[in-house]
Design a protein around this motif. Structure first.
Motif, PDB file in Angstrom:
ATOM      1  N   UNK A 123      -8.026  -3.174   1.746  1.00 50.34           N
ATOM      2  CA  UNK A 123      -8.274  -2.447   2.895  1.00 50.34           C
ATOM      3  C   UNK A 123      -8.725  -3.226   4.045  1.00 50.34           C
TER       4      UNK A 123
ATOM      5  N   UNK B  39       3.115   8.979   1.053  1.00 48.60           N
ATOM      6  CA  UNK B  39       3.160   9.041   2.641  1.00 48.60           C
ATOM      7  C   UNK B  39       3.254   7.380   3.102  1.00 48.60           C
ATOM      8  N   UNK B  40       4.107   7.339   4.033  1.00 48.62           N
ATOM      9  CA  UNK B  40       4.385   6.089   4.392  1.00 48.62           C
ATOM     10  C   UNK B  40       3.266   5.632   5.536  1.00 48.62           C
ATOM     11  N   UNK B  41       2.109   5.606   5.359  1.00 43.19           N
ATOM     12  CA  UNK B  41       1.141   5.199   6.312  1.00 43.19           C
ATOM     13  C   UNK B  41       0.525   6.558   7.014  1.00 43.19           C
TER      14      UNK B  41
ATOM     15  N   UNK C 165       0.909  -1.277   0.092  1.00 38.45           N
ATOM     16  CA  UNK C 165       0.134  -0.077   0.005  1.00 38.45           C
ATOM     17  C   UNK C 165       0.761   1.303  -0.147  1.00 38.45           C
ATOM     18  N   UNK C 166       1.213   1.540   1.151  1.00 38.46           N
ATOM     19  CA  UNK C 166       2.133   2.955   1.158  1.00 38.46           C
ATOM     20  C   UNK C 166       3.510   2.773   0.601  1.00 38.46           C
TER      21      UNK C 166
ATOM     22  N   UNK D 171      -2.356   7.723   0.326  1.00 40.17           N
ATOM     23  CA  UNK D 171      -1.494   7.125   1.421  1.00 40.17           C
ATOM     24  C   UNK D 171      -1.206   5.594   1.214  1.00 40.17           C
ATOM     25  N   UNK D 172      -1.590   5.184  -0.157  1.00 37.60           N
ATOM     26  CA  UNK D 172      -1.227   3.784  -0.467  1.00 37.60           C
ATOM     27  C   UNK D 172      -2.889   2.980  -0.256  1.00 37.60           C
TER      28      UNK D 172
ATOM     29  N   UNK E 194      -4.515  -4.825  11.621  1.00 41.75           N
ATOM     30  CA  UNK E 194      -4.534  -3.534  12.701  1.00 41.75           C
ATOM     31  C   UNK E 194      -5.406  -3.953  14.075  1.00 41.75           C
TER      32      UNK E 194
ATOM     33  N   UNK F 198      -1.071   2.770  19.723  1.00 44.84           N
ATOM     34  CA  UNK F 198      -0.688   3.962  18.957  1.00 44.84           C
ATOM     35  C   UNK F 198      -0.554   3.458  17.310  1.00 44.84           C
ATOM     36  N   UNK F 199      -0.749   4.163  16.505  1.00 40.59           N
ATOM     37  CA  UNK F 199      -0.717   4.041  15.196  1.00 40.59           C
ATOM     38  C   UNK F 199       0.365   3.064  14.624  1.00 40.59           C
ATOM     39  N   UNK F 200       1.790   3.600  15.008  1.00 38.70           N
ATOM     40  CA  UNK F 200       2.909   3.197  14.454  1.00 38.70           C
ATOM     41  C   UNK F 200       2.835   2.966  12.731  1.00 38.70           C
TER      42      UNK F 200
ATOM     43  N   UNK G 151       0.494  -1.727   6.747  1.00 38.88           N
ATOM     44  CA  UNK G 151      -0.772  -1.515   5.859  1.00 38.88           C
ATOM     45  C   UNK G 151      -1.540  -2.651   5.247  1.00 38.88           C
ATOM     46  N   UNK G 152      -0.807  -3.533   4.892  1.00 40.15           N
ATOM     47  CA  UNK G 152      -1.598  -4.687   3.792  1.00 40.15           C
ATOM     48  C   UNK G 152      -2.082  -6.017   4.713  1.00 40.15           C
ATOM     49  N   UNK G 153      -1.780  -6.055   5.944  1.00 40.27           N
ATOM     50  CA  UNK G 153      -1.936  -7.390   6.461  1.00 40.27           C
ATOM     51  C   UNK G 153      -1.459  -8.603   6.091  1.00 40.27           C
TER      52      UNK G 153
ATOM     53  N   UNK H  97      -7.954   7.921  15.469  1.00 39.66           N
ATOM     54  CA  UNK H  97      -6.967   6.770  14.795  1.00 39.66           C
ATOM     55  C   UNK H  97      -7.930   5.668  13.927  1.00 39.66           C
TER      56      UNK H  97
ATOM     57  N   UNK I   3       4.707   3.171   9.522  1.00 36.29           N
ATOM     58  CA  UNK I   3       6.219   2.645   9.215  1.00 36.29           C
ATOM     59  C   UNK I   3       6.946   3.797   9.007  1.00 36.29           C
TER      60      UNK I   3
ATOM     61  N   UNK J  18      -5.758  -5.319   5.745  1.00 37.18           N
ATOM     62  CA  UNK J  18      -4.927  -4.418   6.456  1.00 37.18           C
ATOM     63  C   UNK J  18      -5.546  -3.903   7.653  1.00 37.18           C
TER      64      UNK J  18
ATOM     65  N   UNK K 242      -3.364   6.691   8.603  1.00 37.35           N
ATOM     66  CA  UNK K 242      -4.463   5.951   9.354  1.00 37.35           C
ATOM     67  C   UNK K 242      -4.931   6.897  10.292  1.00 37.35           C
TER      68      UNK K 242
ATOM     69  N   UNK L 195       6.376   1.694   2.070  1.00 33.94           N
ATOM     70  CA  UNK L 195       7.371   2.055   2.762  1.00 33.94           C
ATOM     71  C   UNK L 195       8.155   0.798   3.512  1.00 33.94           C
TER      72      UNK L 195
END
Ligand code: FES
Ligand code: FES
Lengths: 179, 791
Positions: free
Chosen positions: B684, B254-256, A111-112, B509-510, B691, B200-202, A149-151, B373, B204, B687, B258, A114
């Motif tokens: 989506x 943007x590296x994530x 996704x992102x 953002x991906x 989370x 917290x979102x963390x 992001x991806x799971x 978040x 990457x 992922x 959320x 990174x």
């Protein structure tokens, strides 16, 4: 005057390191405390290598050092003196991971993006060592690569699919050679 | 899956099609450009000295030695920045009675959490700036710190902010009336307390910003890793008194995010000021340790819930109290009470009952702020509701799936208003339940569970239904006085060679925002997708809009693109009609060619129309002005929110000797309305689920008694990794919203919303033979062993 000179000396406290980066001889002046990831990203502008934790926990900074995946955040640049370093940029240009990249793209295993360079470098290493890893083994091999992001599932799918395709190609090649 | 909007075999039919993201190839080759990567000429680097105390008065700051260090350009304190930056307050008018202290980039005289930035240093390099930090000494006088949520609520506890009258930030309640009577008359009443840890979102890529103020033109350019560039354009303009048109905010790769990167952070605000003071670009990237102590945290709730059911297992009423602690300030500009507000409004949402009472208490404490978040409030509401439903099911003697079947709102009962005031247009709980039963092979799974249990293997099955809030209208923030847009804007042009570019205010953002916007535009205009270029994330280039949050990218951004594309198409056909001497209505566009609508016979290339309009307008009839650029805005106008729904299931195994949980499989049936790109929607969901699973089992910000974060590194704070995560089976029900032509809602929060509830129910299901139960999240091995009395 002398204080200016000593200031300048201090600022100059760098070490020259030489390595072969992505197939080219490269020299850099680094401070002893500069990590390899900093040197690659800042001095050599190879920004495809990322820093996510700077303590060896996330895998975003993986590069190949003399053919093995290592964490560029856990090494000082001076420690890499004399080594061969391949980053995502070099591996992309040489085409060695083109099939992995294409499969990641097809299955949207990012996704992102990174984490992606680190994932690819790790996947490449796995497939160089084990021709057809099980899904379990793939998940296990990725256990040091954090992706928020991806799971993970699409990444596992993509690596498994490439392993299959490479194995099929190898079998075909062997058949072709024997006939 | 139900039939998509247009048959997929028509050329250029992209809505409902899984196509890869055009932009992803760059990222795969290591050619992303994140803010972390950006380097500008004459750029300097900022670092921050942080408070070691959770609560203390600043007596004095001595930075002389640091200032003298070669390579240091500026040292700034709270007072320095307060001269150029006006304070902000994280309250909204529609949260009546809410309070929060004014905030500045750096504090003037008091620190309120451990890790709060106190002094900024700007130097030639980050390493030098950090060297300088070590030469600064700050004298503090420690004050009593309020750490624990329950403690913060006690009368007589010291205050997190001495200037405020109490630790209460906000209180509210909902009451449908007659709740007590229903409880008195109910066959069964169940009661349970729940506790949810902070996490917290963390992302990457940590937070990153490069501010570049050019004093001669008075122009501020900020490269900012954020979801909401327009919101920050407005804020930088207002708080630093720069005309809005001279503030440009660019959000590249943007590296994530959320939700984490849409709040105002003290360091980010400071960096803008530092750049203004120096007239040079200044960069700041939070390192991971700084992220843990300064990124927003989320959750941190204690919920007391009661549920009344009748003898047939029908839910009659719920009565809940939610207490949540948000740190020392409410965040700006969205506040920190939205989560609690959504918790009490979403509890019970999938179920058909009308008696509901809820109270919310939001309190301050000396920790970093909590705020929005991914899936704001949903995981709490869902875990409470679904656990209560499971307890009720066992009390009334029903299987969990059967219990839900009895109680969910019927698919034909819509539209309706929930007891908490939410207006539901159309949800599909029953259809989703049926699909889940099939894809889980539920009865077989139960059979296997019973069989294994006899052999001492303890599997658990968990189910959780959910309702998700997407596509908020101005009712969400606008009415409260926040300058956060609920509309989006797009500028779409036919270029001289017949390509299309669409600059739109939703951001990437991906998740694939640019991909789906490209699909919609190509679909509507009748072009191959590779001829559509989508541009996002730059306030200088796209119209103003809300950008991407609360799952509005597809529903609101997508509809904006659809309507803009239709207008451009009409303009293209108007010129084609003149050239071909036809009625515009008799023409259409297929695969980049103007065709006869009836026969599909090609008549003229779209590129030819562009050529004529741009270079040979002299050949068009006098008075014709071709409009091959269209700007269009869209704001949702029907329902205040587009609610979506779904159901999740999971199967797991608990090792009762070690307390370890092995996730075996996870299932999701989801209804996000019209699906534009099934592959991206599934991504989506996956992922999001992961989370939620992290939150369920691992993630918790642990604090010591003095308010120090104890596990603020990626080695100590556990996040879900590939090895522990299950495969996730996904299916869809499609109920498009009738509020838009496109019919899309959102799907970004759905996975996270119910995953932890599912796991909570499954672990409790596994522990049934032991009579043990657990109602705390995260469900750590230690907590499981404790529940089993083995620890
Ligand atoms: S940055 Fe090296 S492992 Fe995270
Ligand atoms: S794709 Fe964002 S971290 Fe993996």
């Amino acid at each position: 005057m002398s204080s200016i000179m000593s200031d300048l000396d201090e600022a100059d406290a760098t070490v020259r390191v030489r390595f072969v980066v992505n197939g080219r001889k490269t020299a850099c002046d680094v401070a002893p405390r500069d990590t390899l990831v900093d040197c690659l990203r800042t001095q050599l502008e190879l920004t495809g290598t990322h820093a996510g934790c700077e303590m060896g926990a996330c895998g975003a900074c993986l590069v190949q050092l003399d053919g093995r995946a290592v964490h560029a955040c856990l090494m000082f640049a001076v420690q890499a003196d004399g080594a061969r370093i391949d980053t995502i940029e070099g591996l992309s240009e040489s085409g060695v991971i083109a099939d992995l990249q294409a499969e990641f793209h097809r299955r949207n295993a990012l996704q992102c993006g990174f984490c992606t360079p680190g994932m690819l470098i790790n996947a490449h290493e796995l497939l160089s060592n084990v021709a057809r890893p099980s899904r379990e083994a793939i998940r296990d091999a990725l256990s040091g690569n954090f992706c928020r992001c991806t799971g993970y599932e699409a990444i596992v799918d993509a690596i498994a699919a490439v392993a299959e395709a490479r194995a099929a190609k190898a079998a075909q090649g062997a058949e072709g050679a024997s006939s | 899956m139900t039939a998509p909007l247009t048959p997929l075999d028509r050329p250029n039919s992209y809505i409902g099609r899984s196509v890869p993201r055009p932009n992803a190839k760059r990222l795969l080759a290591g050619r992303g450009r994140y803010v972390t990567d950006i380097r500008l000429p004459r750029m300097l680097h900022a670092a921050f000295l942080r408070s070691p105390h959770a609560h203390a008065r600043i007596i004095s700051i001595d930075a002389d030695a640091a200032r003298a260090l070669a390579g240091v350009h500026l040292i700034a304190t709270g007072a320095d920045l307060a001269r150029i930056c006006t304070p902000w307050t994280g309250t909204l008018d529609h949260f009546k009675g809410m309070t929060s202290e004014p905030q500045l980039p750096l504090p003037l005289d008091r620190v309120v959490w451990a890790g709060q930035a106190v002094v900024a240093v700007v130097a030639d390099s980050r390493a030098l700036a950090e060297d300088a930090l070590e030469l600064i000494s700050v004298d503090y006088e420690e004050l009593p710190a309020v750490v624990d949520l329950d403690e913060a609520r006690q009368p007589g506890t010291p205050r997190a902010n001495p200037a405020s009258q109490s630790n209460i930030c906000f209180r509210t309640q909902l009451d449908s009336g007659g709740v007590d009577e229903v409880f008195v008359a109910a066959a069964h009443v169940i009661e349970q307390q729940f506790s949810f840890g902070r996490h917290t979102p963390v992302t990457l890529e940590p937070r990153a910003i490069v501010a570049d103020y050019e004093p001669d033109s008075g122009m501020l350019t900020v490269h900012h890793a954020t979801q909401t560039p327009y919101q920050f354009q407005d804020l930088y303009s207002r708080h630093y008194n720069i005309p809005e048109a001279r503030v440009r905010v660019i959000a590249p790769d943007i590296g994530g995010s959320f939700g984490m990167k849409l709040h105002v952070y003290h360091e980010d605000m400071a960096v803008v000021g530092l750049s203004m003071m120096l007239g040079r670009p200044v960069k700041y990237v939070a390192d991971r340790i700084e992220s843990f102590v300064s990124d927003i945290h989320a959750r941190d709730h204690r919920v007391q819930a009661r549920m009344a059911i009748d003898a047939d297992g029908k839910i009659l009423a719920m009565d809940v109290h939610d207490a949540t602690a948000i740190g020392a300030f409410s965040t700006y500009p969205r506040t920190s009470v939205v989560e609690g507000n959504q918790v009490i409004r979403l509890i019970g949402a999938p179920y058909d009952f009308t008696s509901y009472r809820a109270a919310l208490e939001v309190v301050f404490q000396n920790k970093v702020q909590t705020s929005q978040y991914r899936a704001v409030g949903h995981p709490i509401a869902c875990a409470v509701t679904e656990r209560m439903v499971d307890i009720a099911a066992s009390r009334a003697g029903f299987d969990p799936l059967a219990m839900r079947d009895r109680n969910v709102i019927a698919d034909d009962a819509y539209p309706l208003v929930s007891p908490t005031g939410y207006k539901f247009e159309a949800l599909s709980h029953q259809a989703c339940l049926r699909r889940l039963r099939e894809i889980m092979d539920y009865d077989a799974l139960r059979g296997e569970q019973a069989e294994l249990r006899r052999r001492g293997v303890h599997r658990g099955i968990g189910i959780a239904t959910f309702v998700e809030i997407t596509n908020p209208s101005p009712a969400f923030y606008g009415v409260g006085g926040a300058r956060i847009s609920s509309q989006d804007g797009a500028t779409i042009s036919l270029t001289p060679t017949g390509e299309v570019r669409c600059a739109i205010s939703v951001t990437e953002q991906g998740q694939g925002t640019e991909a789906i916007i490209g699909q919609i535009v190509a679909d509507q205009l009748g072009l191959a997708q590779e001829h559509v270029k989508v541009i996002t994330g730059d306030t200088e280039v796209t119209p103003h809009g809300g950008a991407t949050w609360a799952c509005r990218g597809a529903g609101i951004g997508g509809e904006t693109a659809l309507q803009a594309a239709r207008r451009l198409k009409a303009n293209i056909l108007a010129i084609a009609a003149l050239v071909l001497q036809e009625q515009a209505a008799a023409l259409d566009i297929v695969d980049g060619q103007v065709v006869s609508a009836a026969s599909r016979q090609p008549r003229l290339d779209v590129a030819e129309i562009a050529r004529i309009a741009y270079f040979r307008s002299d050949t068009l009839p006098p008075g014709t002005q071709a409009q091959l650029t269209v700007s269009h805005h869209f704001a949702p106008q029907g329902y205040p929110f587009a609610f979506t729904n779904g159901i999740q299931g999971c199967s797991l195994e608990v090792d009762v000797d070690t307390g370890f949980v092995k996730l075996l499989k996870h299932y999701v049936v989801e209804d996000c309305g019209r699906i534009i790109n099934p592959m991206l929607v599934d991504e989506q969901l996956r992922g999001g689920v992961v989370q939620g699973l992290g939150a369920a089992l691992f993630e918790e910000c642990r604090y010591g008694e003095t308010g120090q974060l104890l596990n603020g590194s990626l080695a100590d704070y556990l996040v879900p990794m590939a090895m522990e995560m299950p495969d996730i089976v996904i299916d869809h029900v499609e109920t498009p919203t009738a509020d838009t032509i496109l019919g899309a809602k959102g799907c970004g929060e759905a996975g996270t919303a119910a995953a932890s509830a599912c796991v909570l129910n499954a672990v409790n299901d596994a522990l049934t033979p032991f009579g043990a139960s657990i109602n705390t999240i995260p469900i750590t091995p230690a907590r499981i062993l404790k529940a089993l009395n083995r620890y």
